[in-house]
Write an enzyme that holds these catalytic residues in place. Structure first.
Site, PDB file in Angstrom:
ATOM      1  N   GLY A  44       0.830  -1.210   0.000  1.00 30.57           N
ATOM      2  CA  GLY A  44       0.000   0.000   0.000  1.00 30.57           C
ATOM      3  C   GLY A  44       0.859   1.252   0.000  1.00 30.57           C
ATOM      4  O   GLY A  44       1.915   1.281   0.612  1.00 30.57           O
ATOM      5  N   ARG A  76       0.193  -4.646  -4.718  1.00 26.23           N
ATOM      6  CA  ARG A  76       0.234  -5.592  -3.594  1.00 26.23           C
ATOM      7  C   ARG A  76       0.766  -6.946  -4.033  1.00 26.23           C
ATOM      8  O   ARG A  76       0.937  -7.844  -3.223  1.00 26.23           O
ATOM      9  CB  ARG A  76      -1.161  -5.751  -3.001  1.00 26.23           C
ATOM     10  N   ASP A 126       5.229  -5.620   5.286  1.00 29.95           N
ATOM     11  CA  ASP A 126       5.473  -7.042   5.546  1.00 29.95           C
ATOM     12  C   ASP A 126       5.600  -7.891   4.267  1.00 29.95           C
ATOM     13  O   ASP A 126       6.511  -8.715   4.163  1.00 29.95           O
ATOM     14  CB  ASP A 126       4.414  -7.619   6.487  1.00 29.95           C
ATOM     15  N   THR A 166       4.772   1.901   6.196  1.00 29.95           N
ATOM     16  CA  THR A 166       3.355   1.557   6.321  1.00 29.95           C
ATOM     17  C   THR A 166       2.719   2.487   7.329  1.00 29.95           C
ATOM     18  O   THR A 166       3.325   2.767   8.380  1.00 29.95           O
ATOM     19  CB  THR A 166       3.088   0.098   6.763  1.00 29.95           C
ATOM     20  N   ASP A 198       0.465   1.731   9.144  1.00 34.03           N
ATOM     21  CA  ASP A 198       0.156   0.932  10.335  1.00 34.03           C
ATOM     22  C   ASP A 198       1.303   0.974  11.357  1.00 34.03           C
ATOM     23  O   ASP A 198       1.112   0.630  12.519  1.00 34.03           O
ATOM     24  CB  ASP A 198      -0.123  -0.528   9.956  1.00 34.03           C
ATOM     25  N   ASP A 209       3.807  -0.937  11.797  1.00 30.25           N
ATOM     26  CA  ASP A 209       3.967  -2.208  12.514  1.00 30.25           C
ATOM     27  C   ASP A 209       5.112  -3.079  11.999  1.00 30.25           C
ATOM     28  O   ASP A 209       5.163  -4.271  12.300  1.00 30.25           O
ATOM     29  CB  ASP A 209       2.644  -2.999  12.476  1.00 30.25           C
ATOM     30  N   ARG A 249      -4.239  -2.894  10.726  1.00 31.03           N
ATOM     31  CA  ARG A 249      -4.666  -4.278  10.481  1.00 31.03           C
ATOM     32  C   ARG A 249      -4.326  -5.192  11.659  1.00 31.03           C
ATOM     33  O   ARG A 249      -5.196  -5.867  12.194  1.00 31.03           O
ATOM     34  CB  ARG A 249      -3.931  -4.719   9.215  1.00 31.03           C
TER      35      ARG A 249
END
Ligand code: F6P
Length: 353
Positions: free
Chosen positions: A10, A72, A103, A125, A127, A129, A171
């Site tokens: 993304g 993706r 990831d 990201t 996120d 993470d 997520r």
């Protein structure tokens, strides 16, 4: 040494700043232009690249998205392994690769590294993470957007005596929800790391309103999960690759809280607005720092590493130790949310003493 760069997964704000730093440092340090592969790993598999030089990256620092495009798709999902990638990289006379991604990208980067190709990864990201770094490119911009959304929801919520539920991305980890919830002063934050009890959240909100508040904001990470069997199941849509496309938890939580509290409730799904637009100064700095450091790492034989930032310093961590892991909120960070979201509880308890 000929370097290539790609962006996978993304998009987010700050990718162009990272690409620019890679290109400018490669010119300065290695006196070479850079091959930019288009649309992530697809660009290598399809031999679709452009030449990047200082002129090509002029002015992109403040632009959102990625000038290289992204996707993706990655070779793992295509079940094609590392060899077709290496064959094309050799055909393009590329000696080393900088892969900017999350990831999925790290997974393929690990595969390339294990097949002997010099590669480093830059974590990105919203996120936030990626394991092995304190911060990912794109997070600060998304956090700023999400916090602004909470601020804006406060004023309309207070005007109408409403409960506002805001669903943000995240997520597997609640960095964005917790960050925006704390910075924006939300009444409750639901995160993937800690299953929530909807009745408890509703009770908290009712107490808060009994204590005199007329409006509340609840921030819900898209990956937040309830305590098993406490609320109706919802089935996320599945994407082209069979992975759940999240989104919907906010709506569900909003409906349930409206019913349990009796308050007029509205739900906002922030969605891809969090990923778009111009990067914040912090994201530009992070992206420029890790972008430049990625070339330094490749030039000094540091292939096979994730170029991250920890304790304000650039860090190199072996991709083999990082791929497949997720950096979730720590126990201390989760505990920080508790006093915030139970403040009304604590005030009531102390006044009852
Ligand atoms: O990039 C990570 C992420 O922002 C997740 O938080 C979210 O679930 C996903 O991307 C959405 O991706 P897409 O752009 O494929 O809808």
């Amino acid at each position: 040494m000929r370097i290539a760069v790609l962006t996978g997964g993304g998009d987010c704000a700050g990718l162009n700043a990272a690409i620019r730093a890679v290109v400018r440092t490669a010119r300065h340090r290695l006196n070479t232009d850079v091959v930019g592969y288009q649309r992530g790993w697809n660009g290598i598999l399809e031999g679709d690249s452009i030449l990047l030089d200082n002129d090509t990256v002029r002015g992109v620092l403040s632009h959102g998205g990625t000038m290289l495009g992204t996707s993706r798709s990655h070779p793992d999902l295509l079940q094609r392994g590392a060899q077709p990638l290496i064959d094309q990289l050799r055909r393009d006379q590329v000696d080393a690769l900088v892969a900017i991604g999350g990831d999925g990208t790290l997974h393929t980067t690990k595969m390339l590294h294990e097949a002997g190709f010099p590669v480093v990864a830059i974590p990105k990201t919203i996120d936030n993470d990626v394991f092995g770094t304190d911060v990912c490119v794109g997070y600060d911009t998304a956090l700023t957007v999400a916090t602004d959304a909470v601020d804006r929801l406060h004023t309309t919520a207070e005007s109408h005596d409403r409960l506002m539920v805001l669903e943000v991305m995240g997520r597997h980890a609640g960095h964005l929800a917790a960050g925006a919830g704390i910075a924006g002063g939300a009444a409750a934050v639901l995160i993937p790391e800690q299953p929530f009890d909807i009745d408890h959240i509703a009770d908290q909100l009712i107490r808060r309103h009994q204590d005199g508040r007329n409006a509340s904001i609840v921030v819900v990470a898209e990956g937040a999960t309830p305590i098993p069997d406490t609320i109706p199941e919802y089935d996320p849509v599945v994407d082209h690759w069979g992975r759940p496309r999240l989104g919907g938890m906010g709506e569900l939580v909003g409906r349930l809280l409206a019913k349990l509290t009796g308050y007029e409730t509205r739900t906002t799904v922030l969605g891809h607005i969090q990923r778009g637009g111009s990067p914040t100064a912090s994201d530009r700095l992070v992206a420029s720092t890790v972008g430049a450091a990625s070339i330094e790492a490749l030039a000094s034989g540091g292939g096979g590493n994730l170029i991250g930032i920890s304790n304000s310093k650039v860090t190199l961590r072996p991709i083999t130790e990082i791929a497949g892991k997720t950096r979730r909120l720590s126990r201390e960070q989760i505990d920080l949310l508790v006093p915030m979201t139970t403040a009304a509880d604590m005030r009531r308890r102390s006044s009852n003493r």
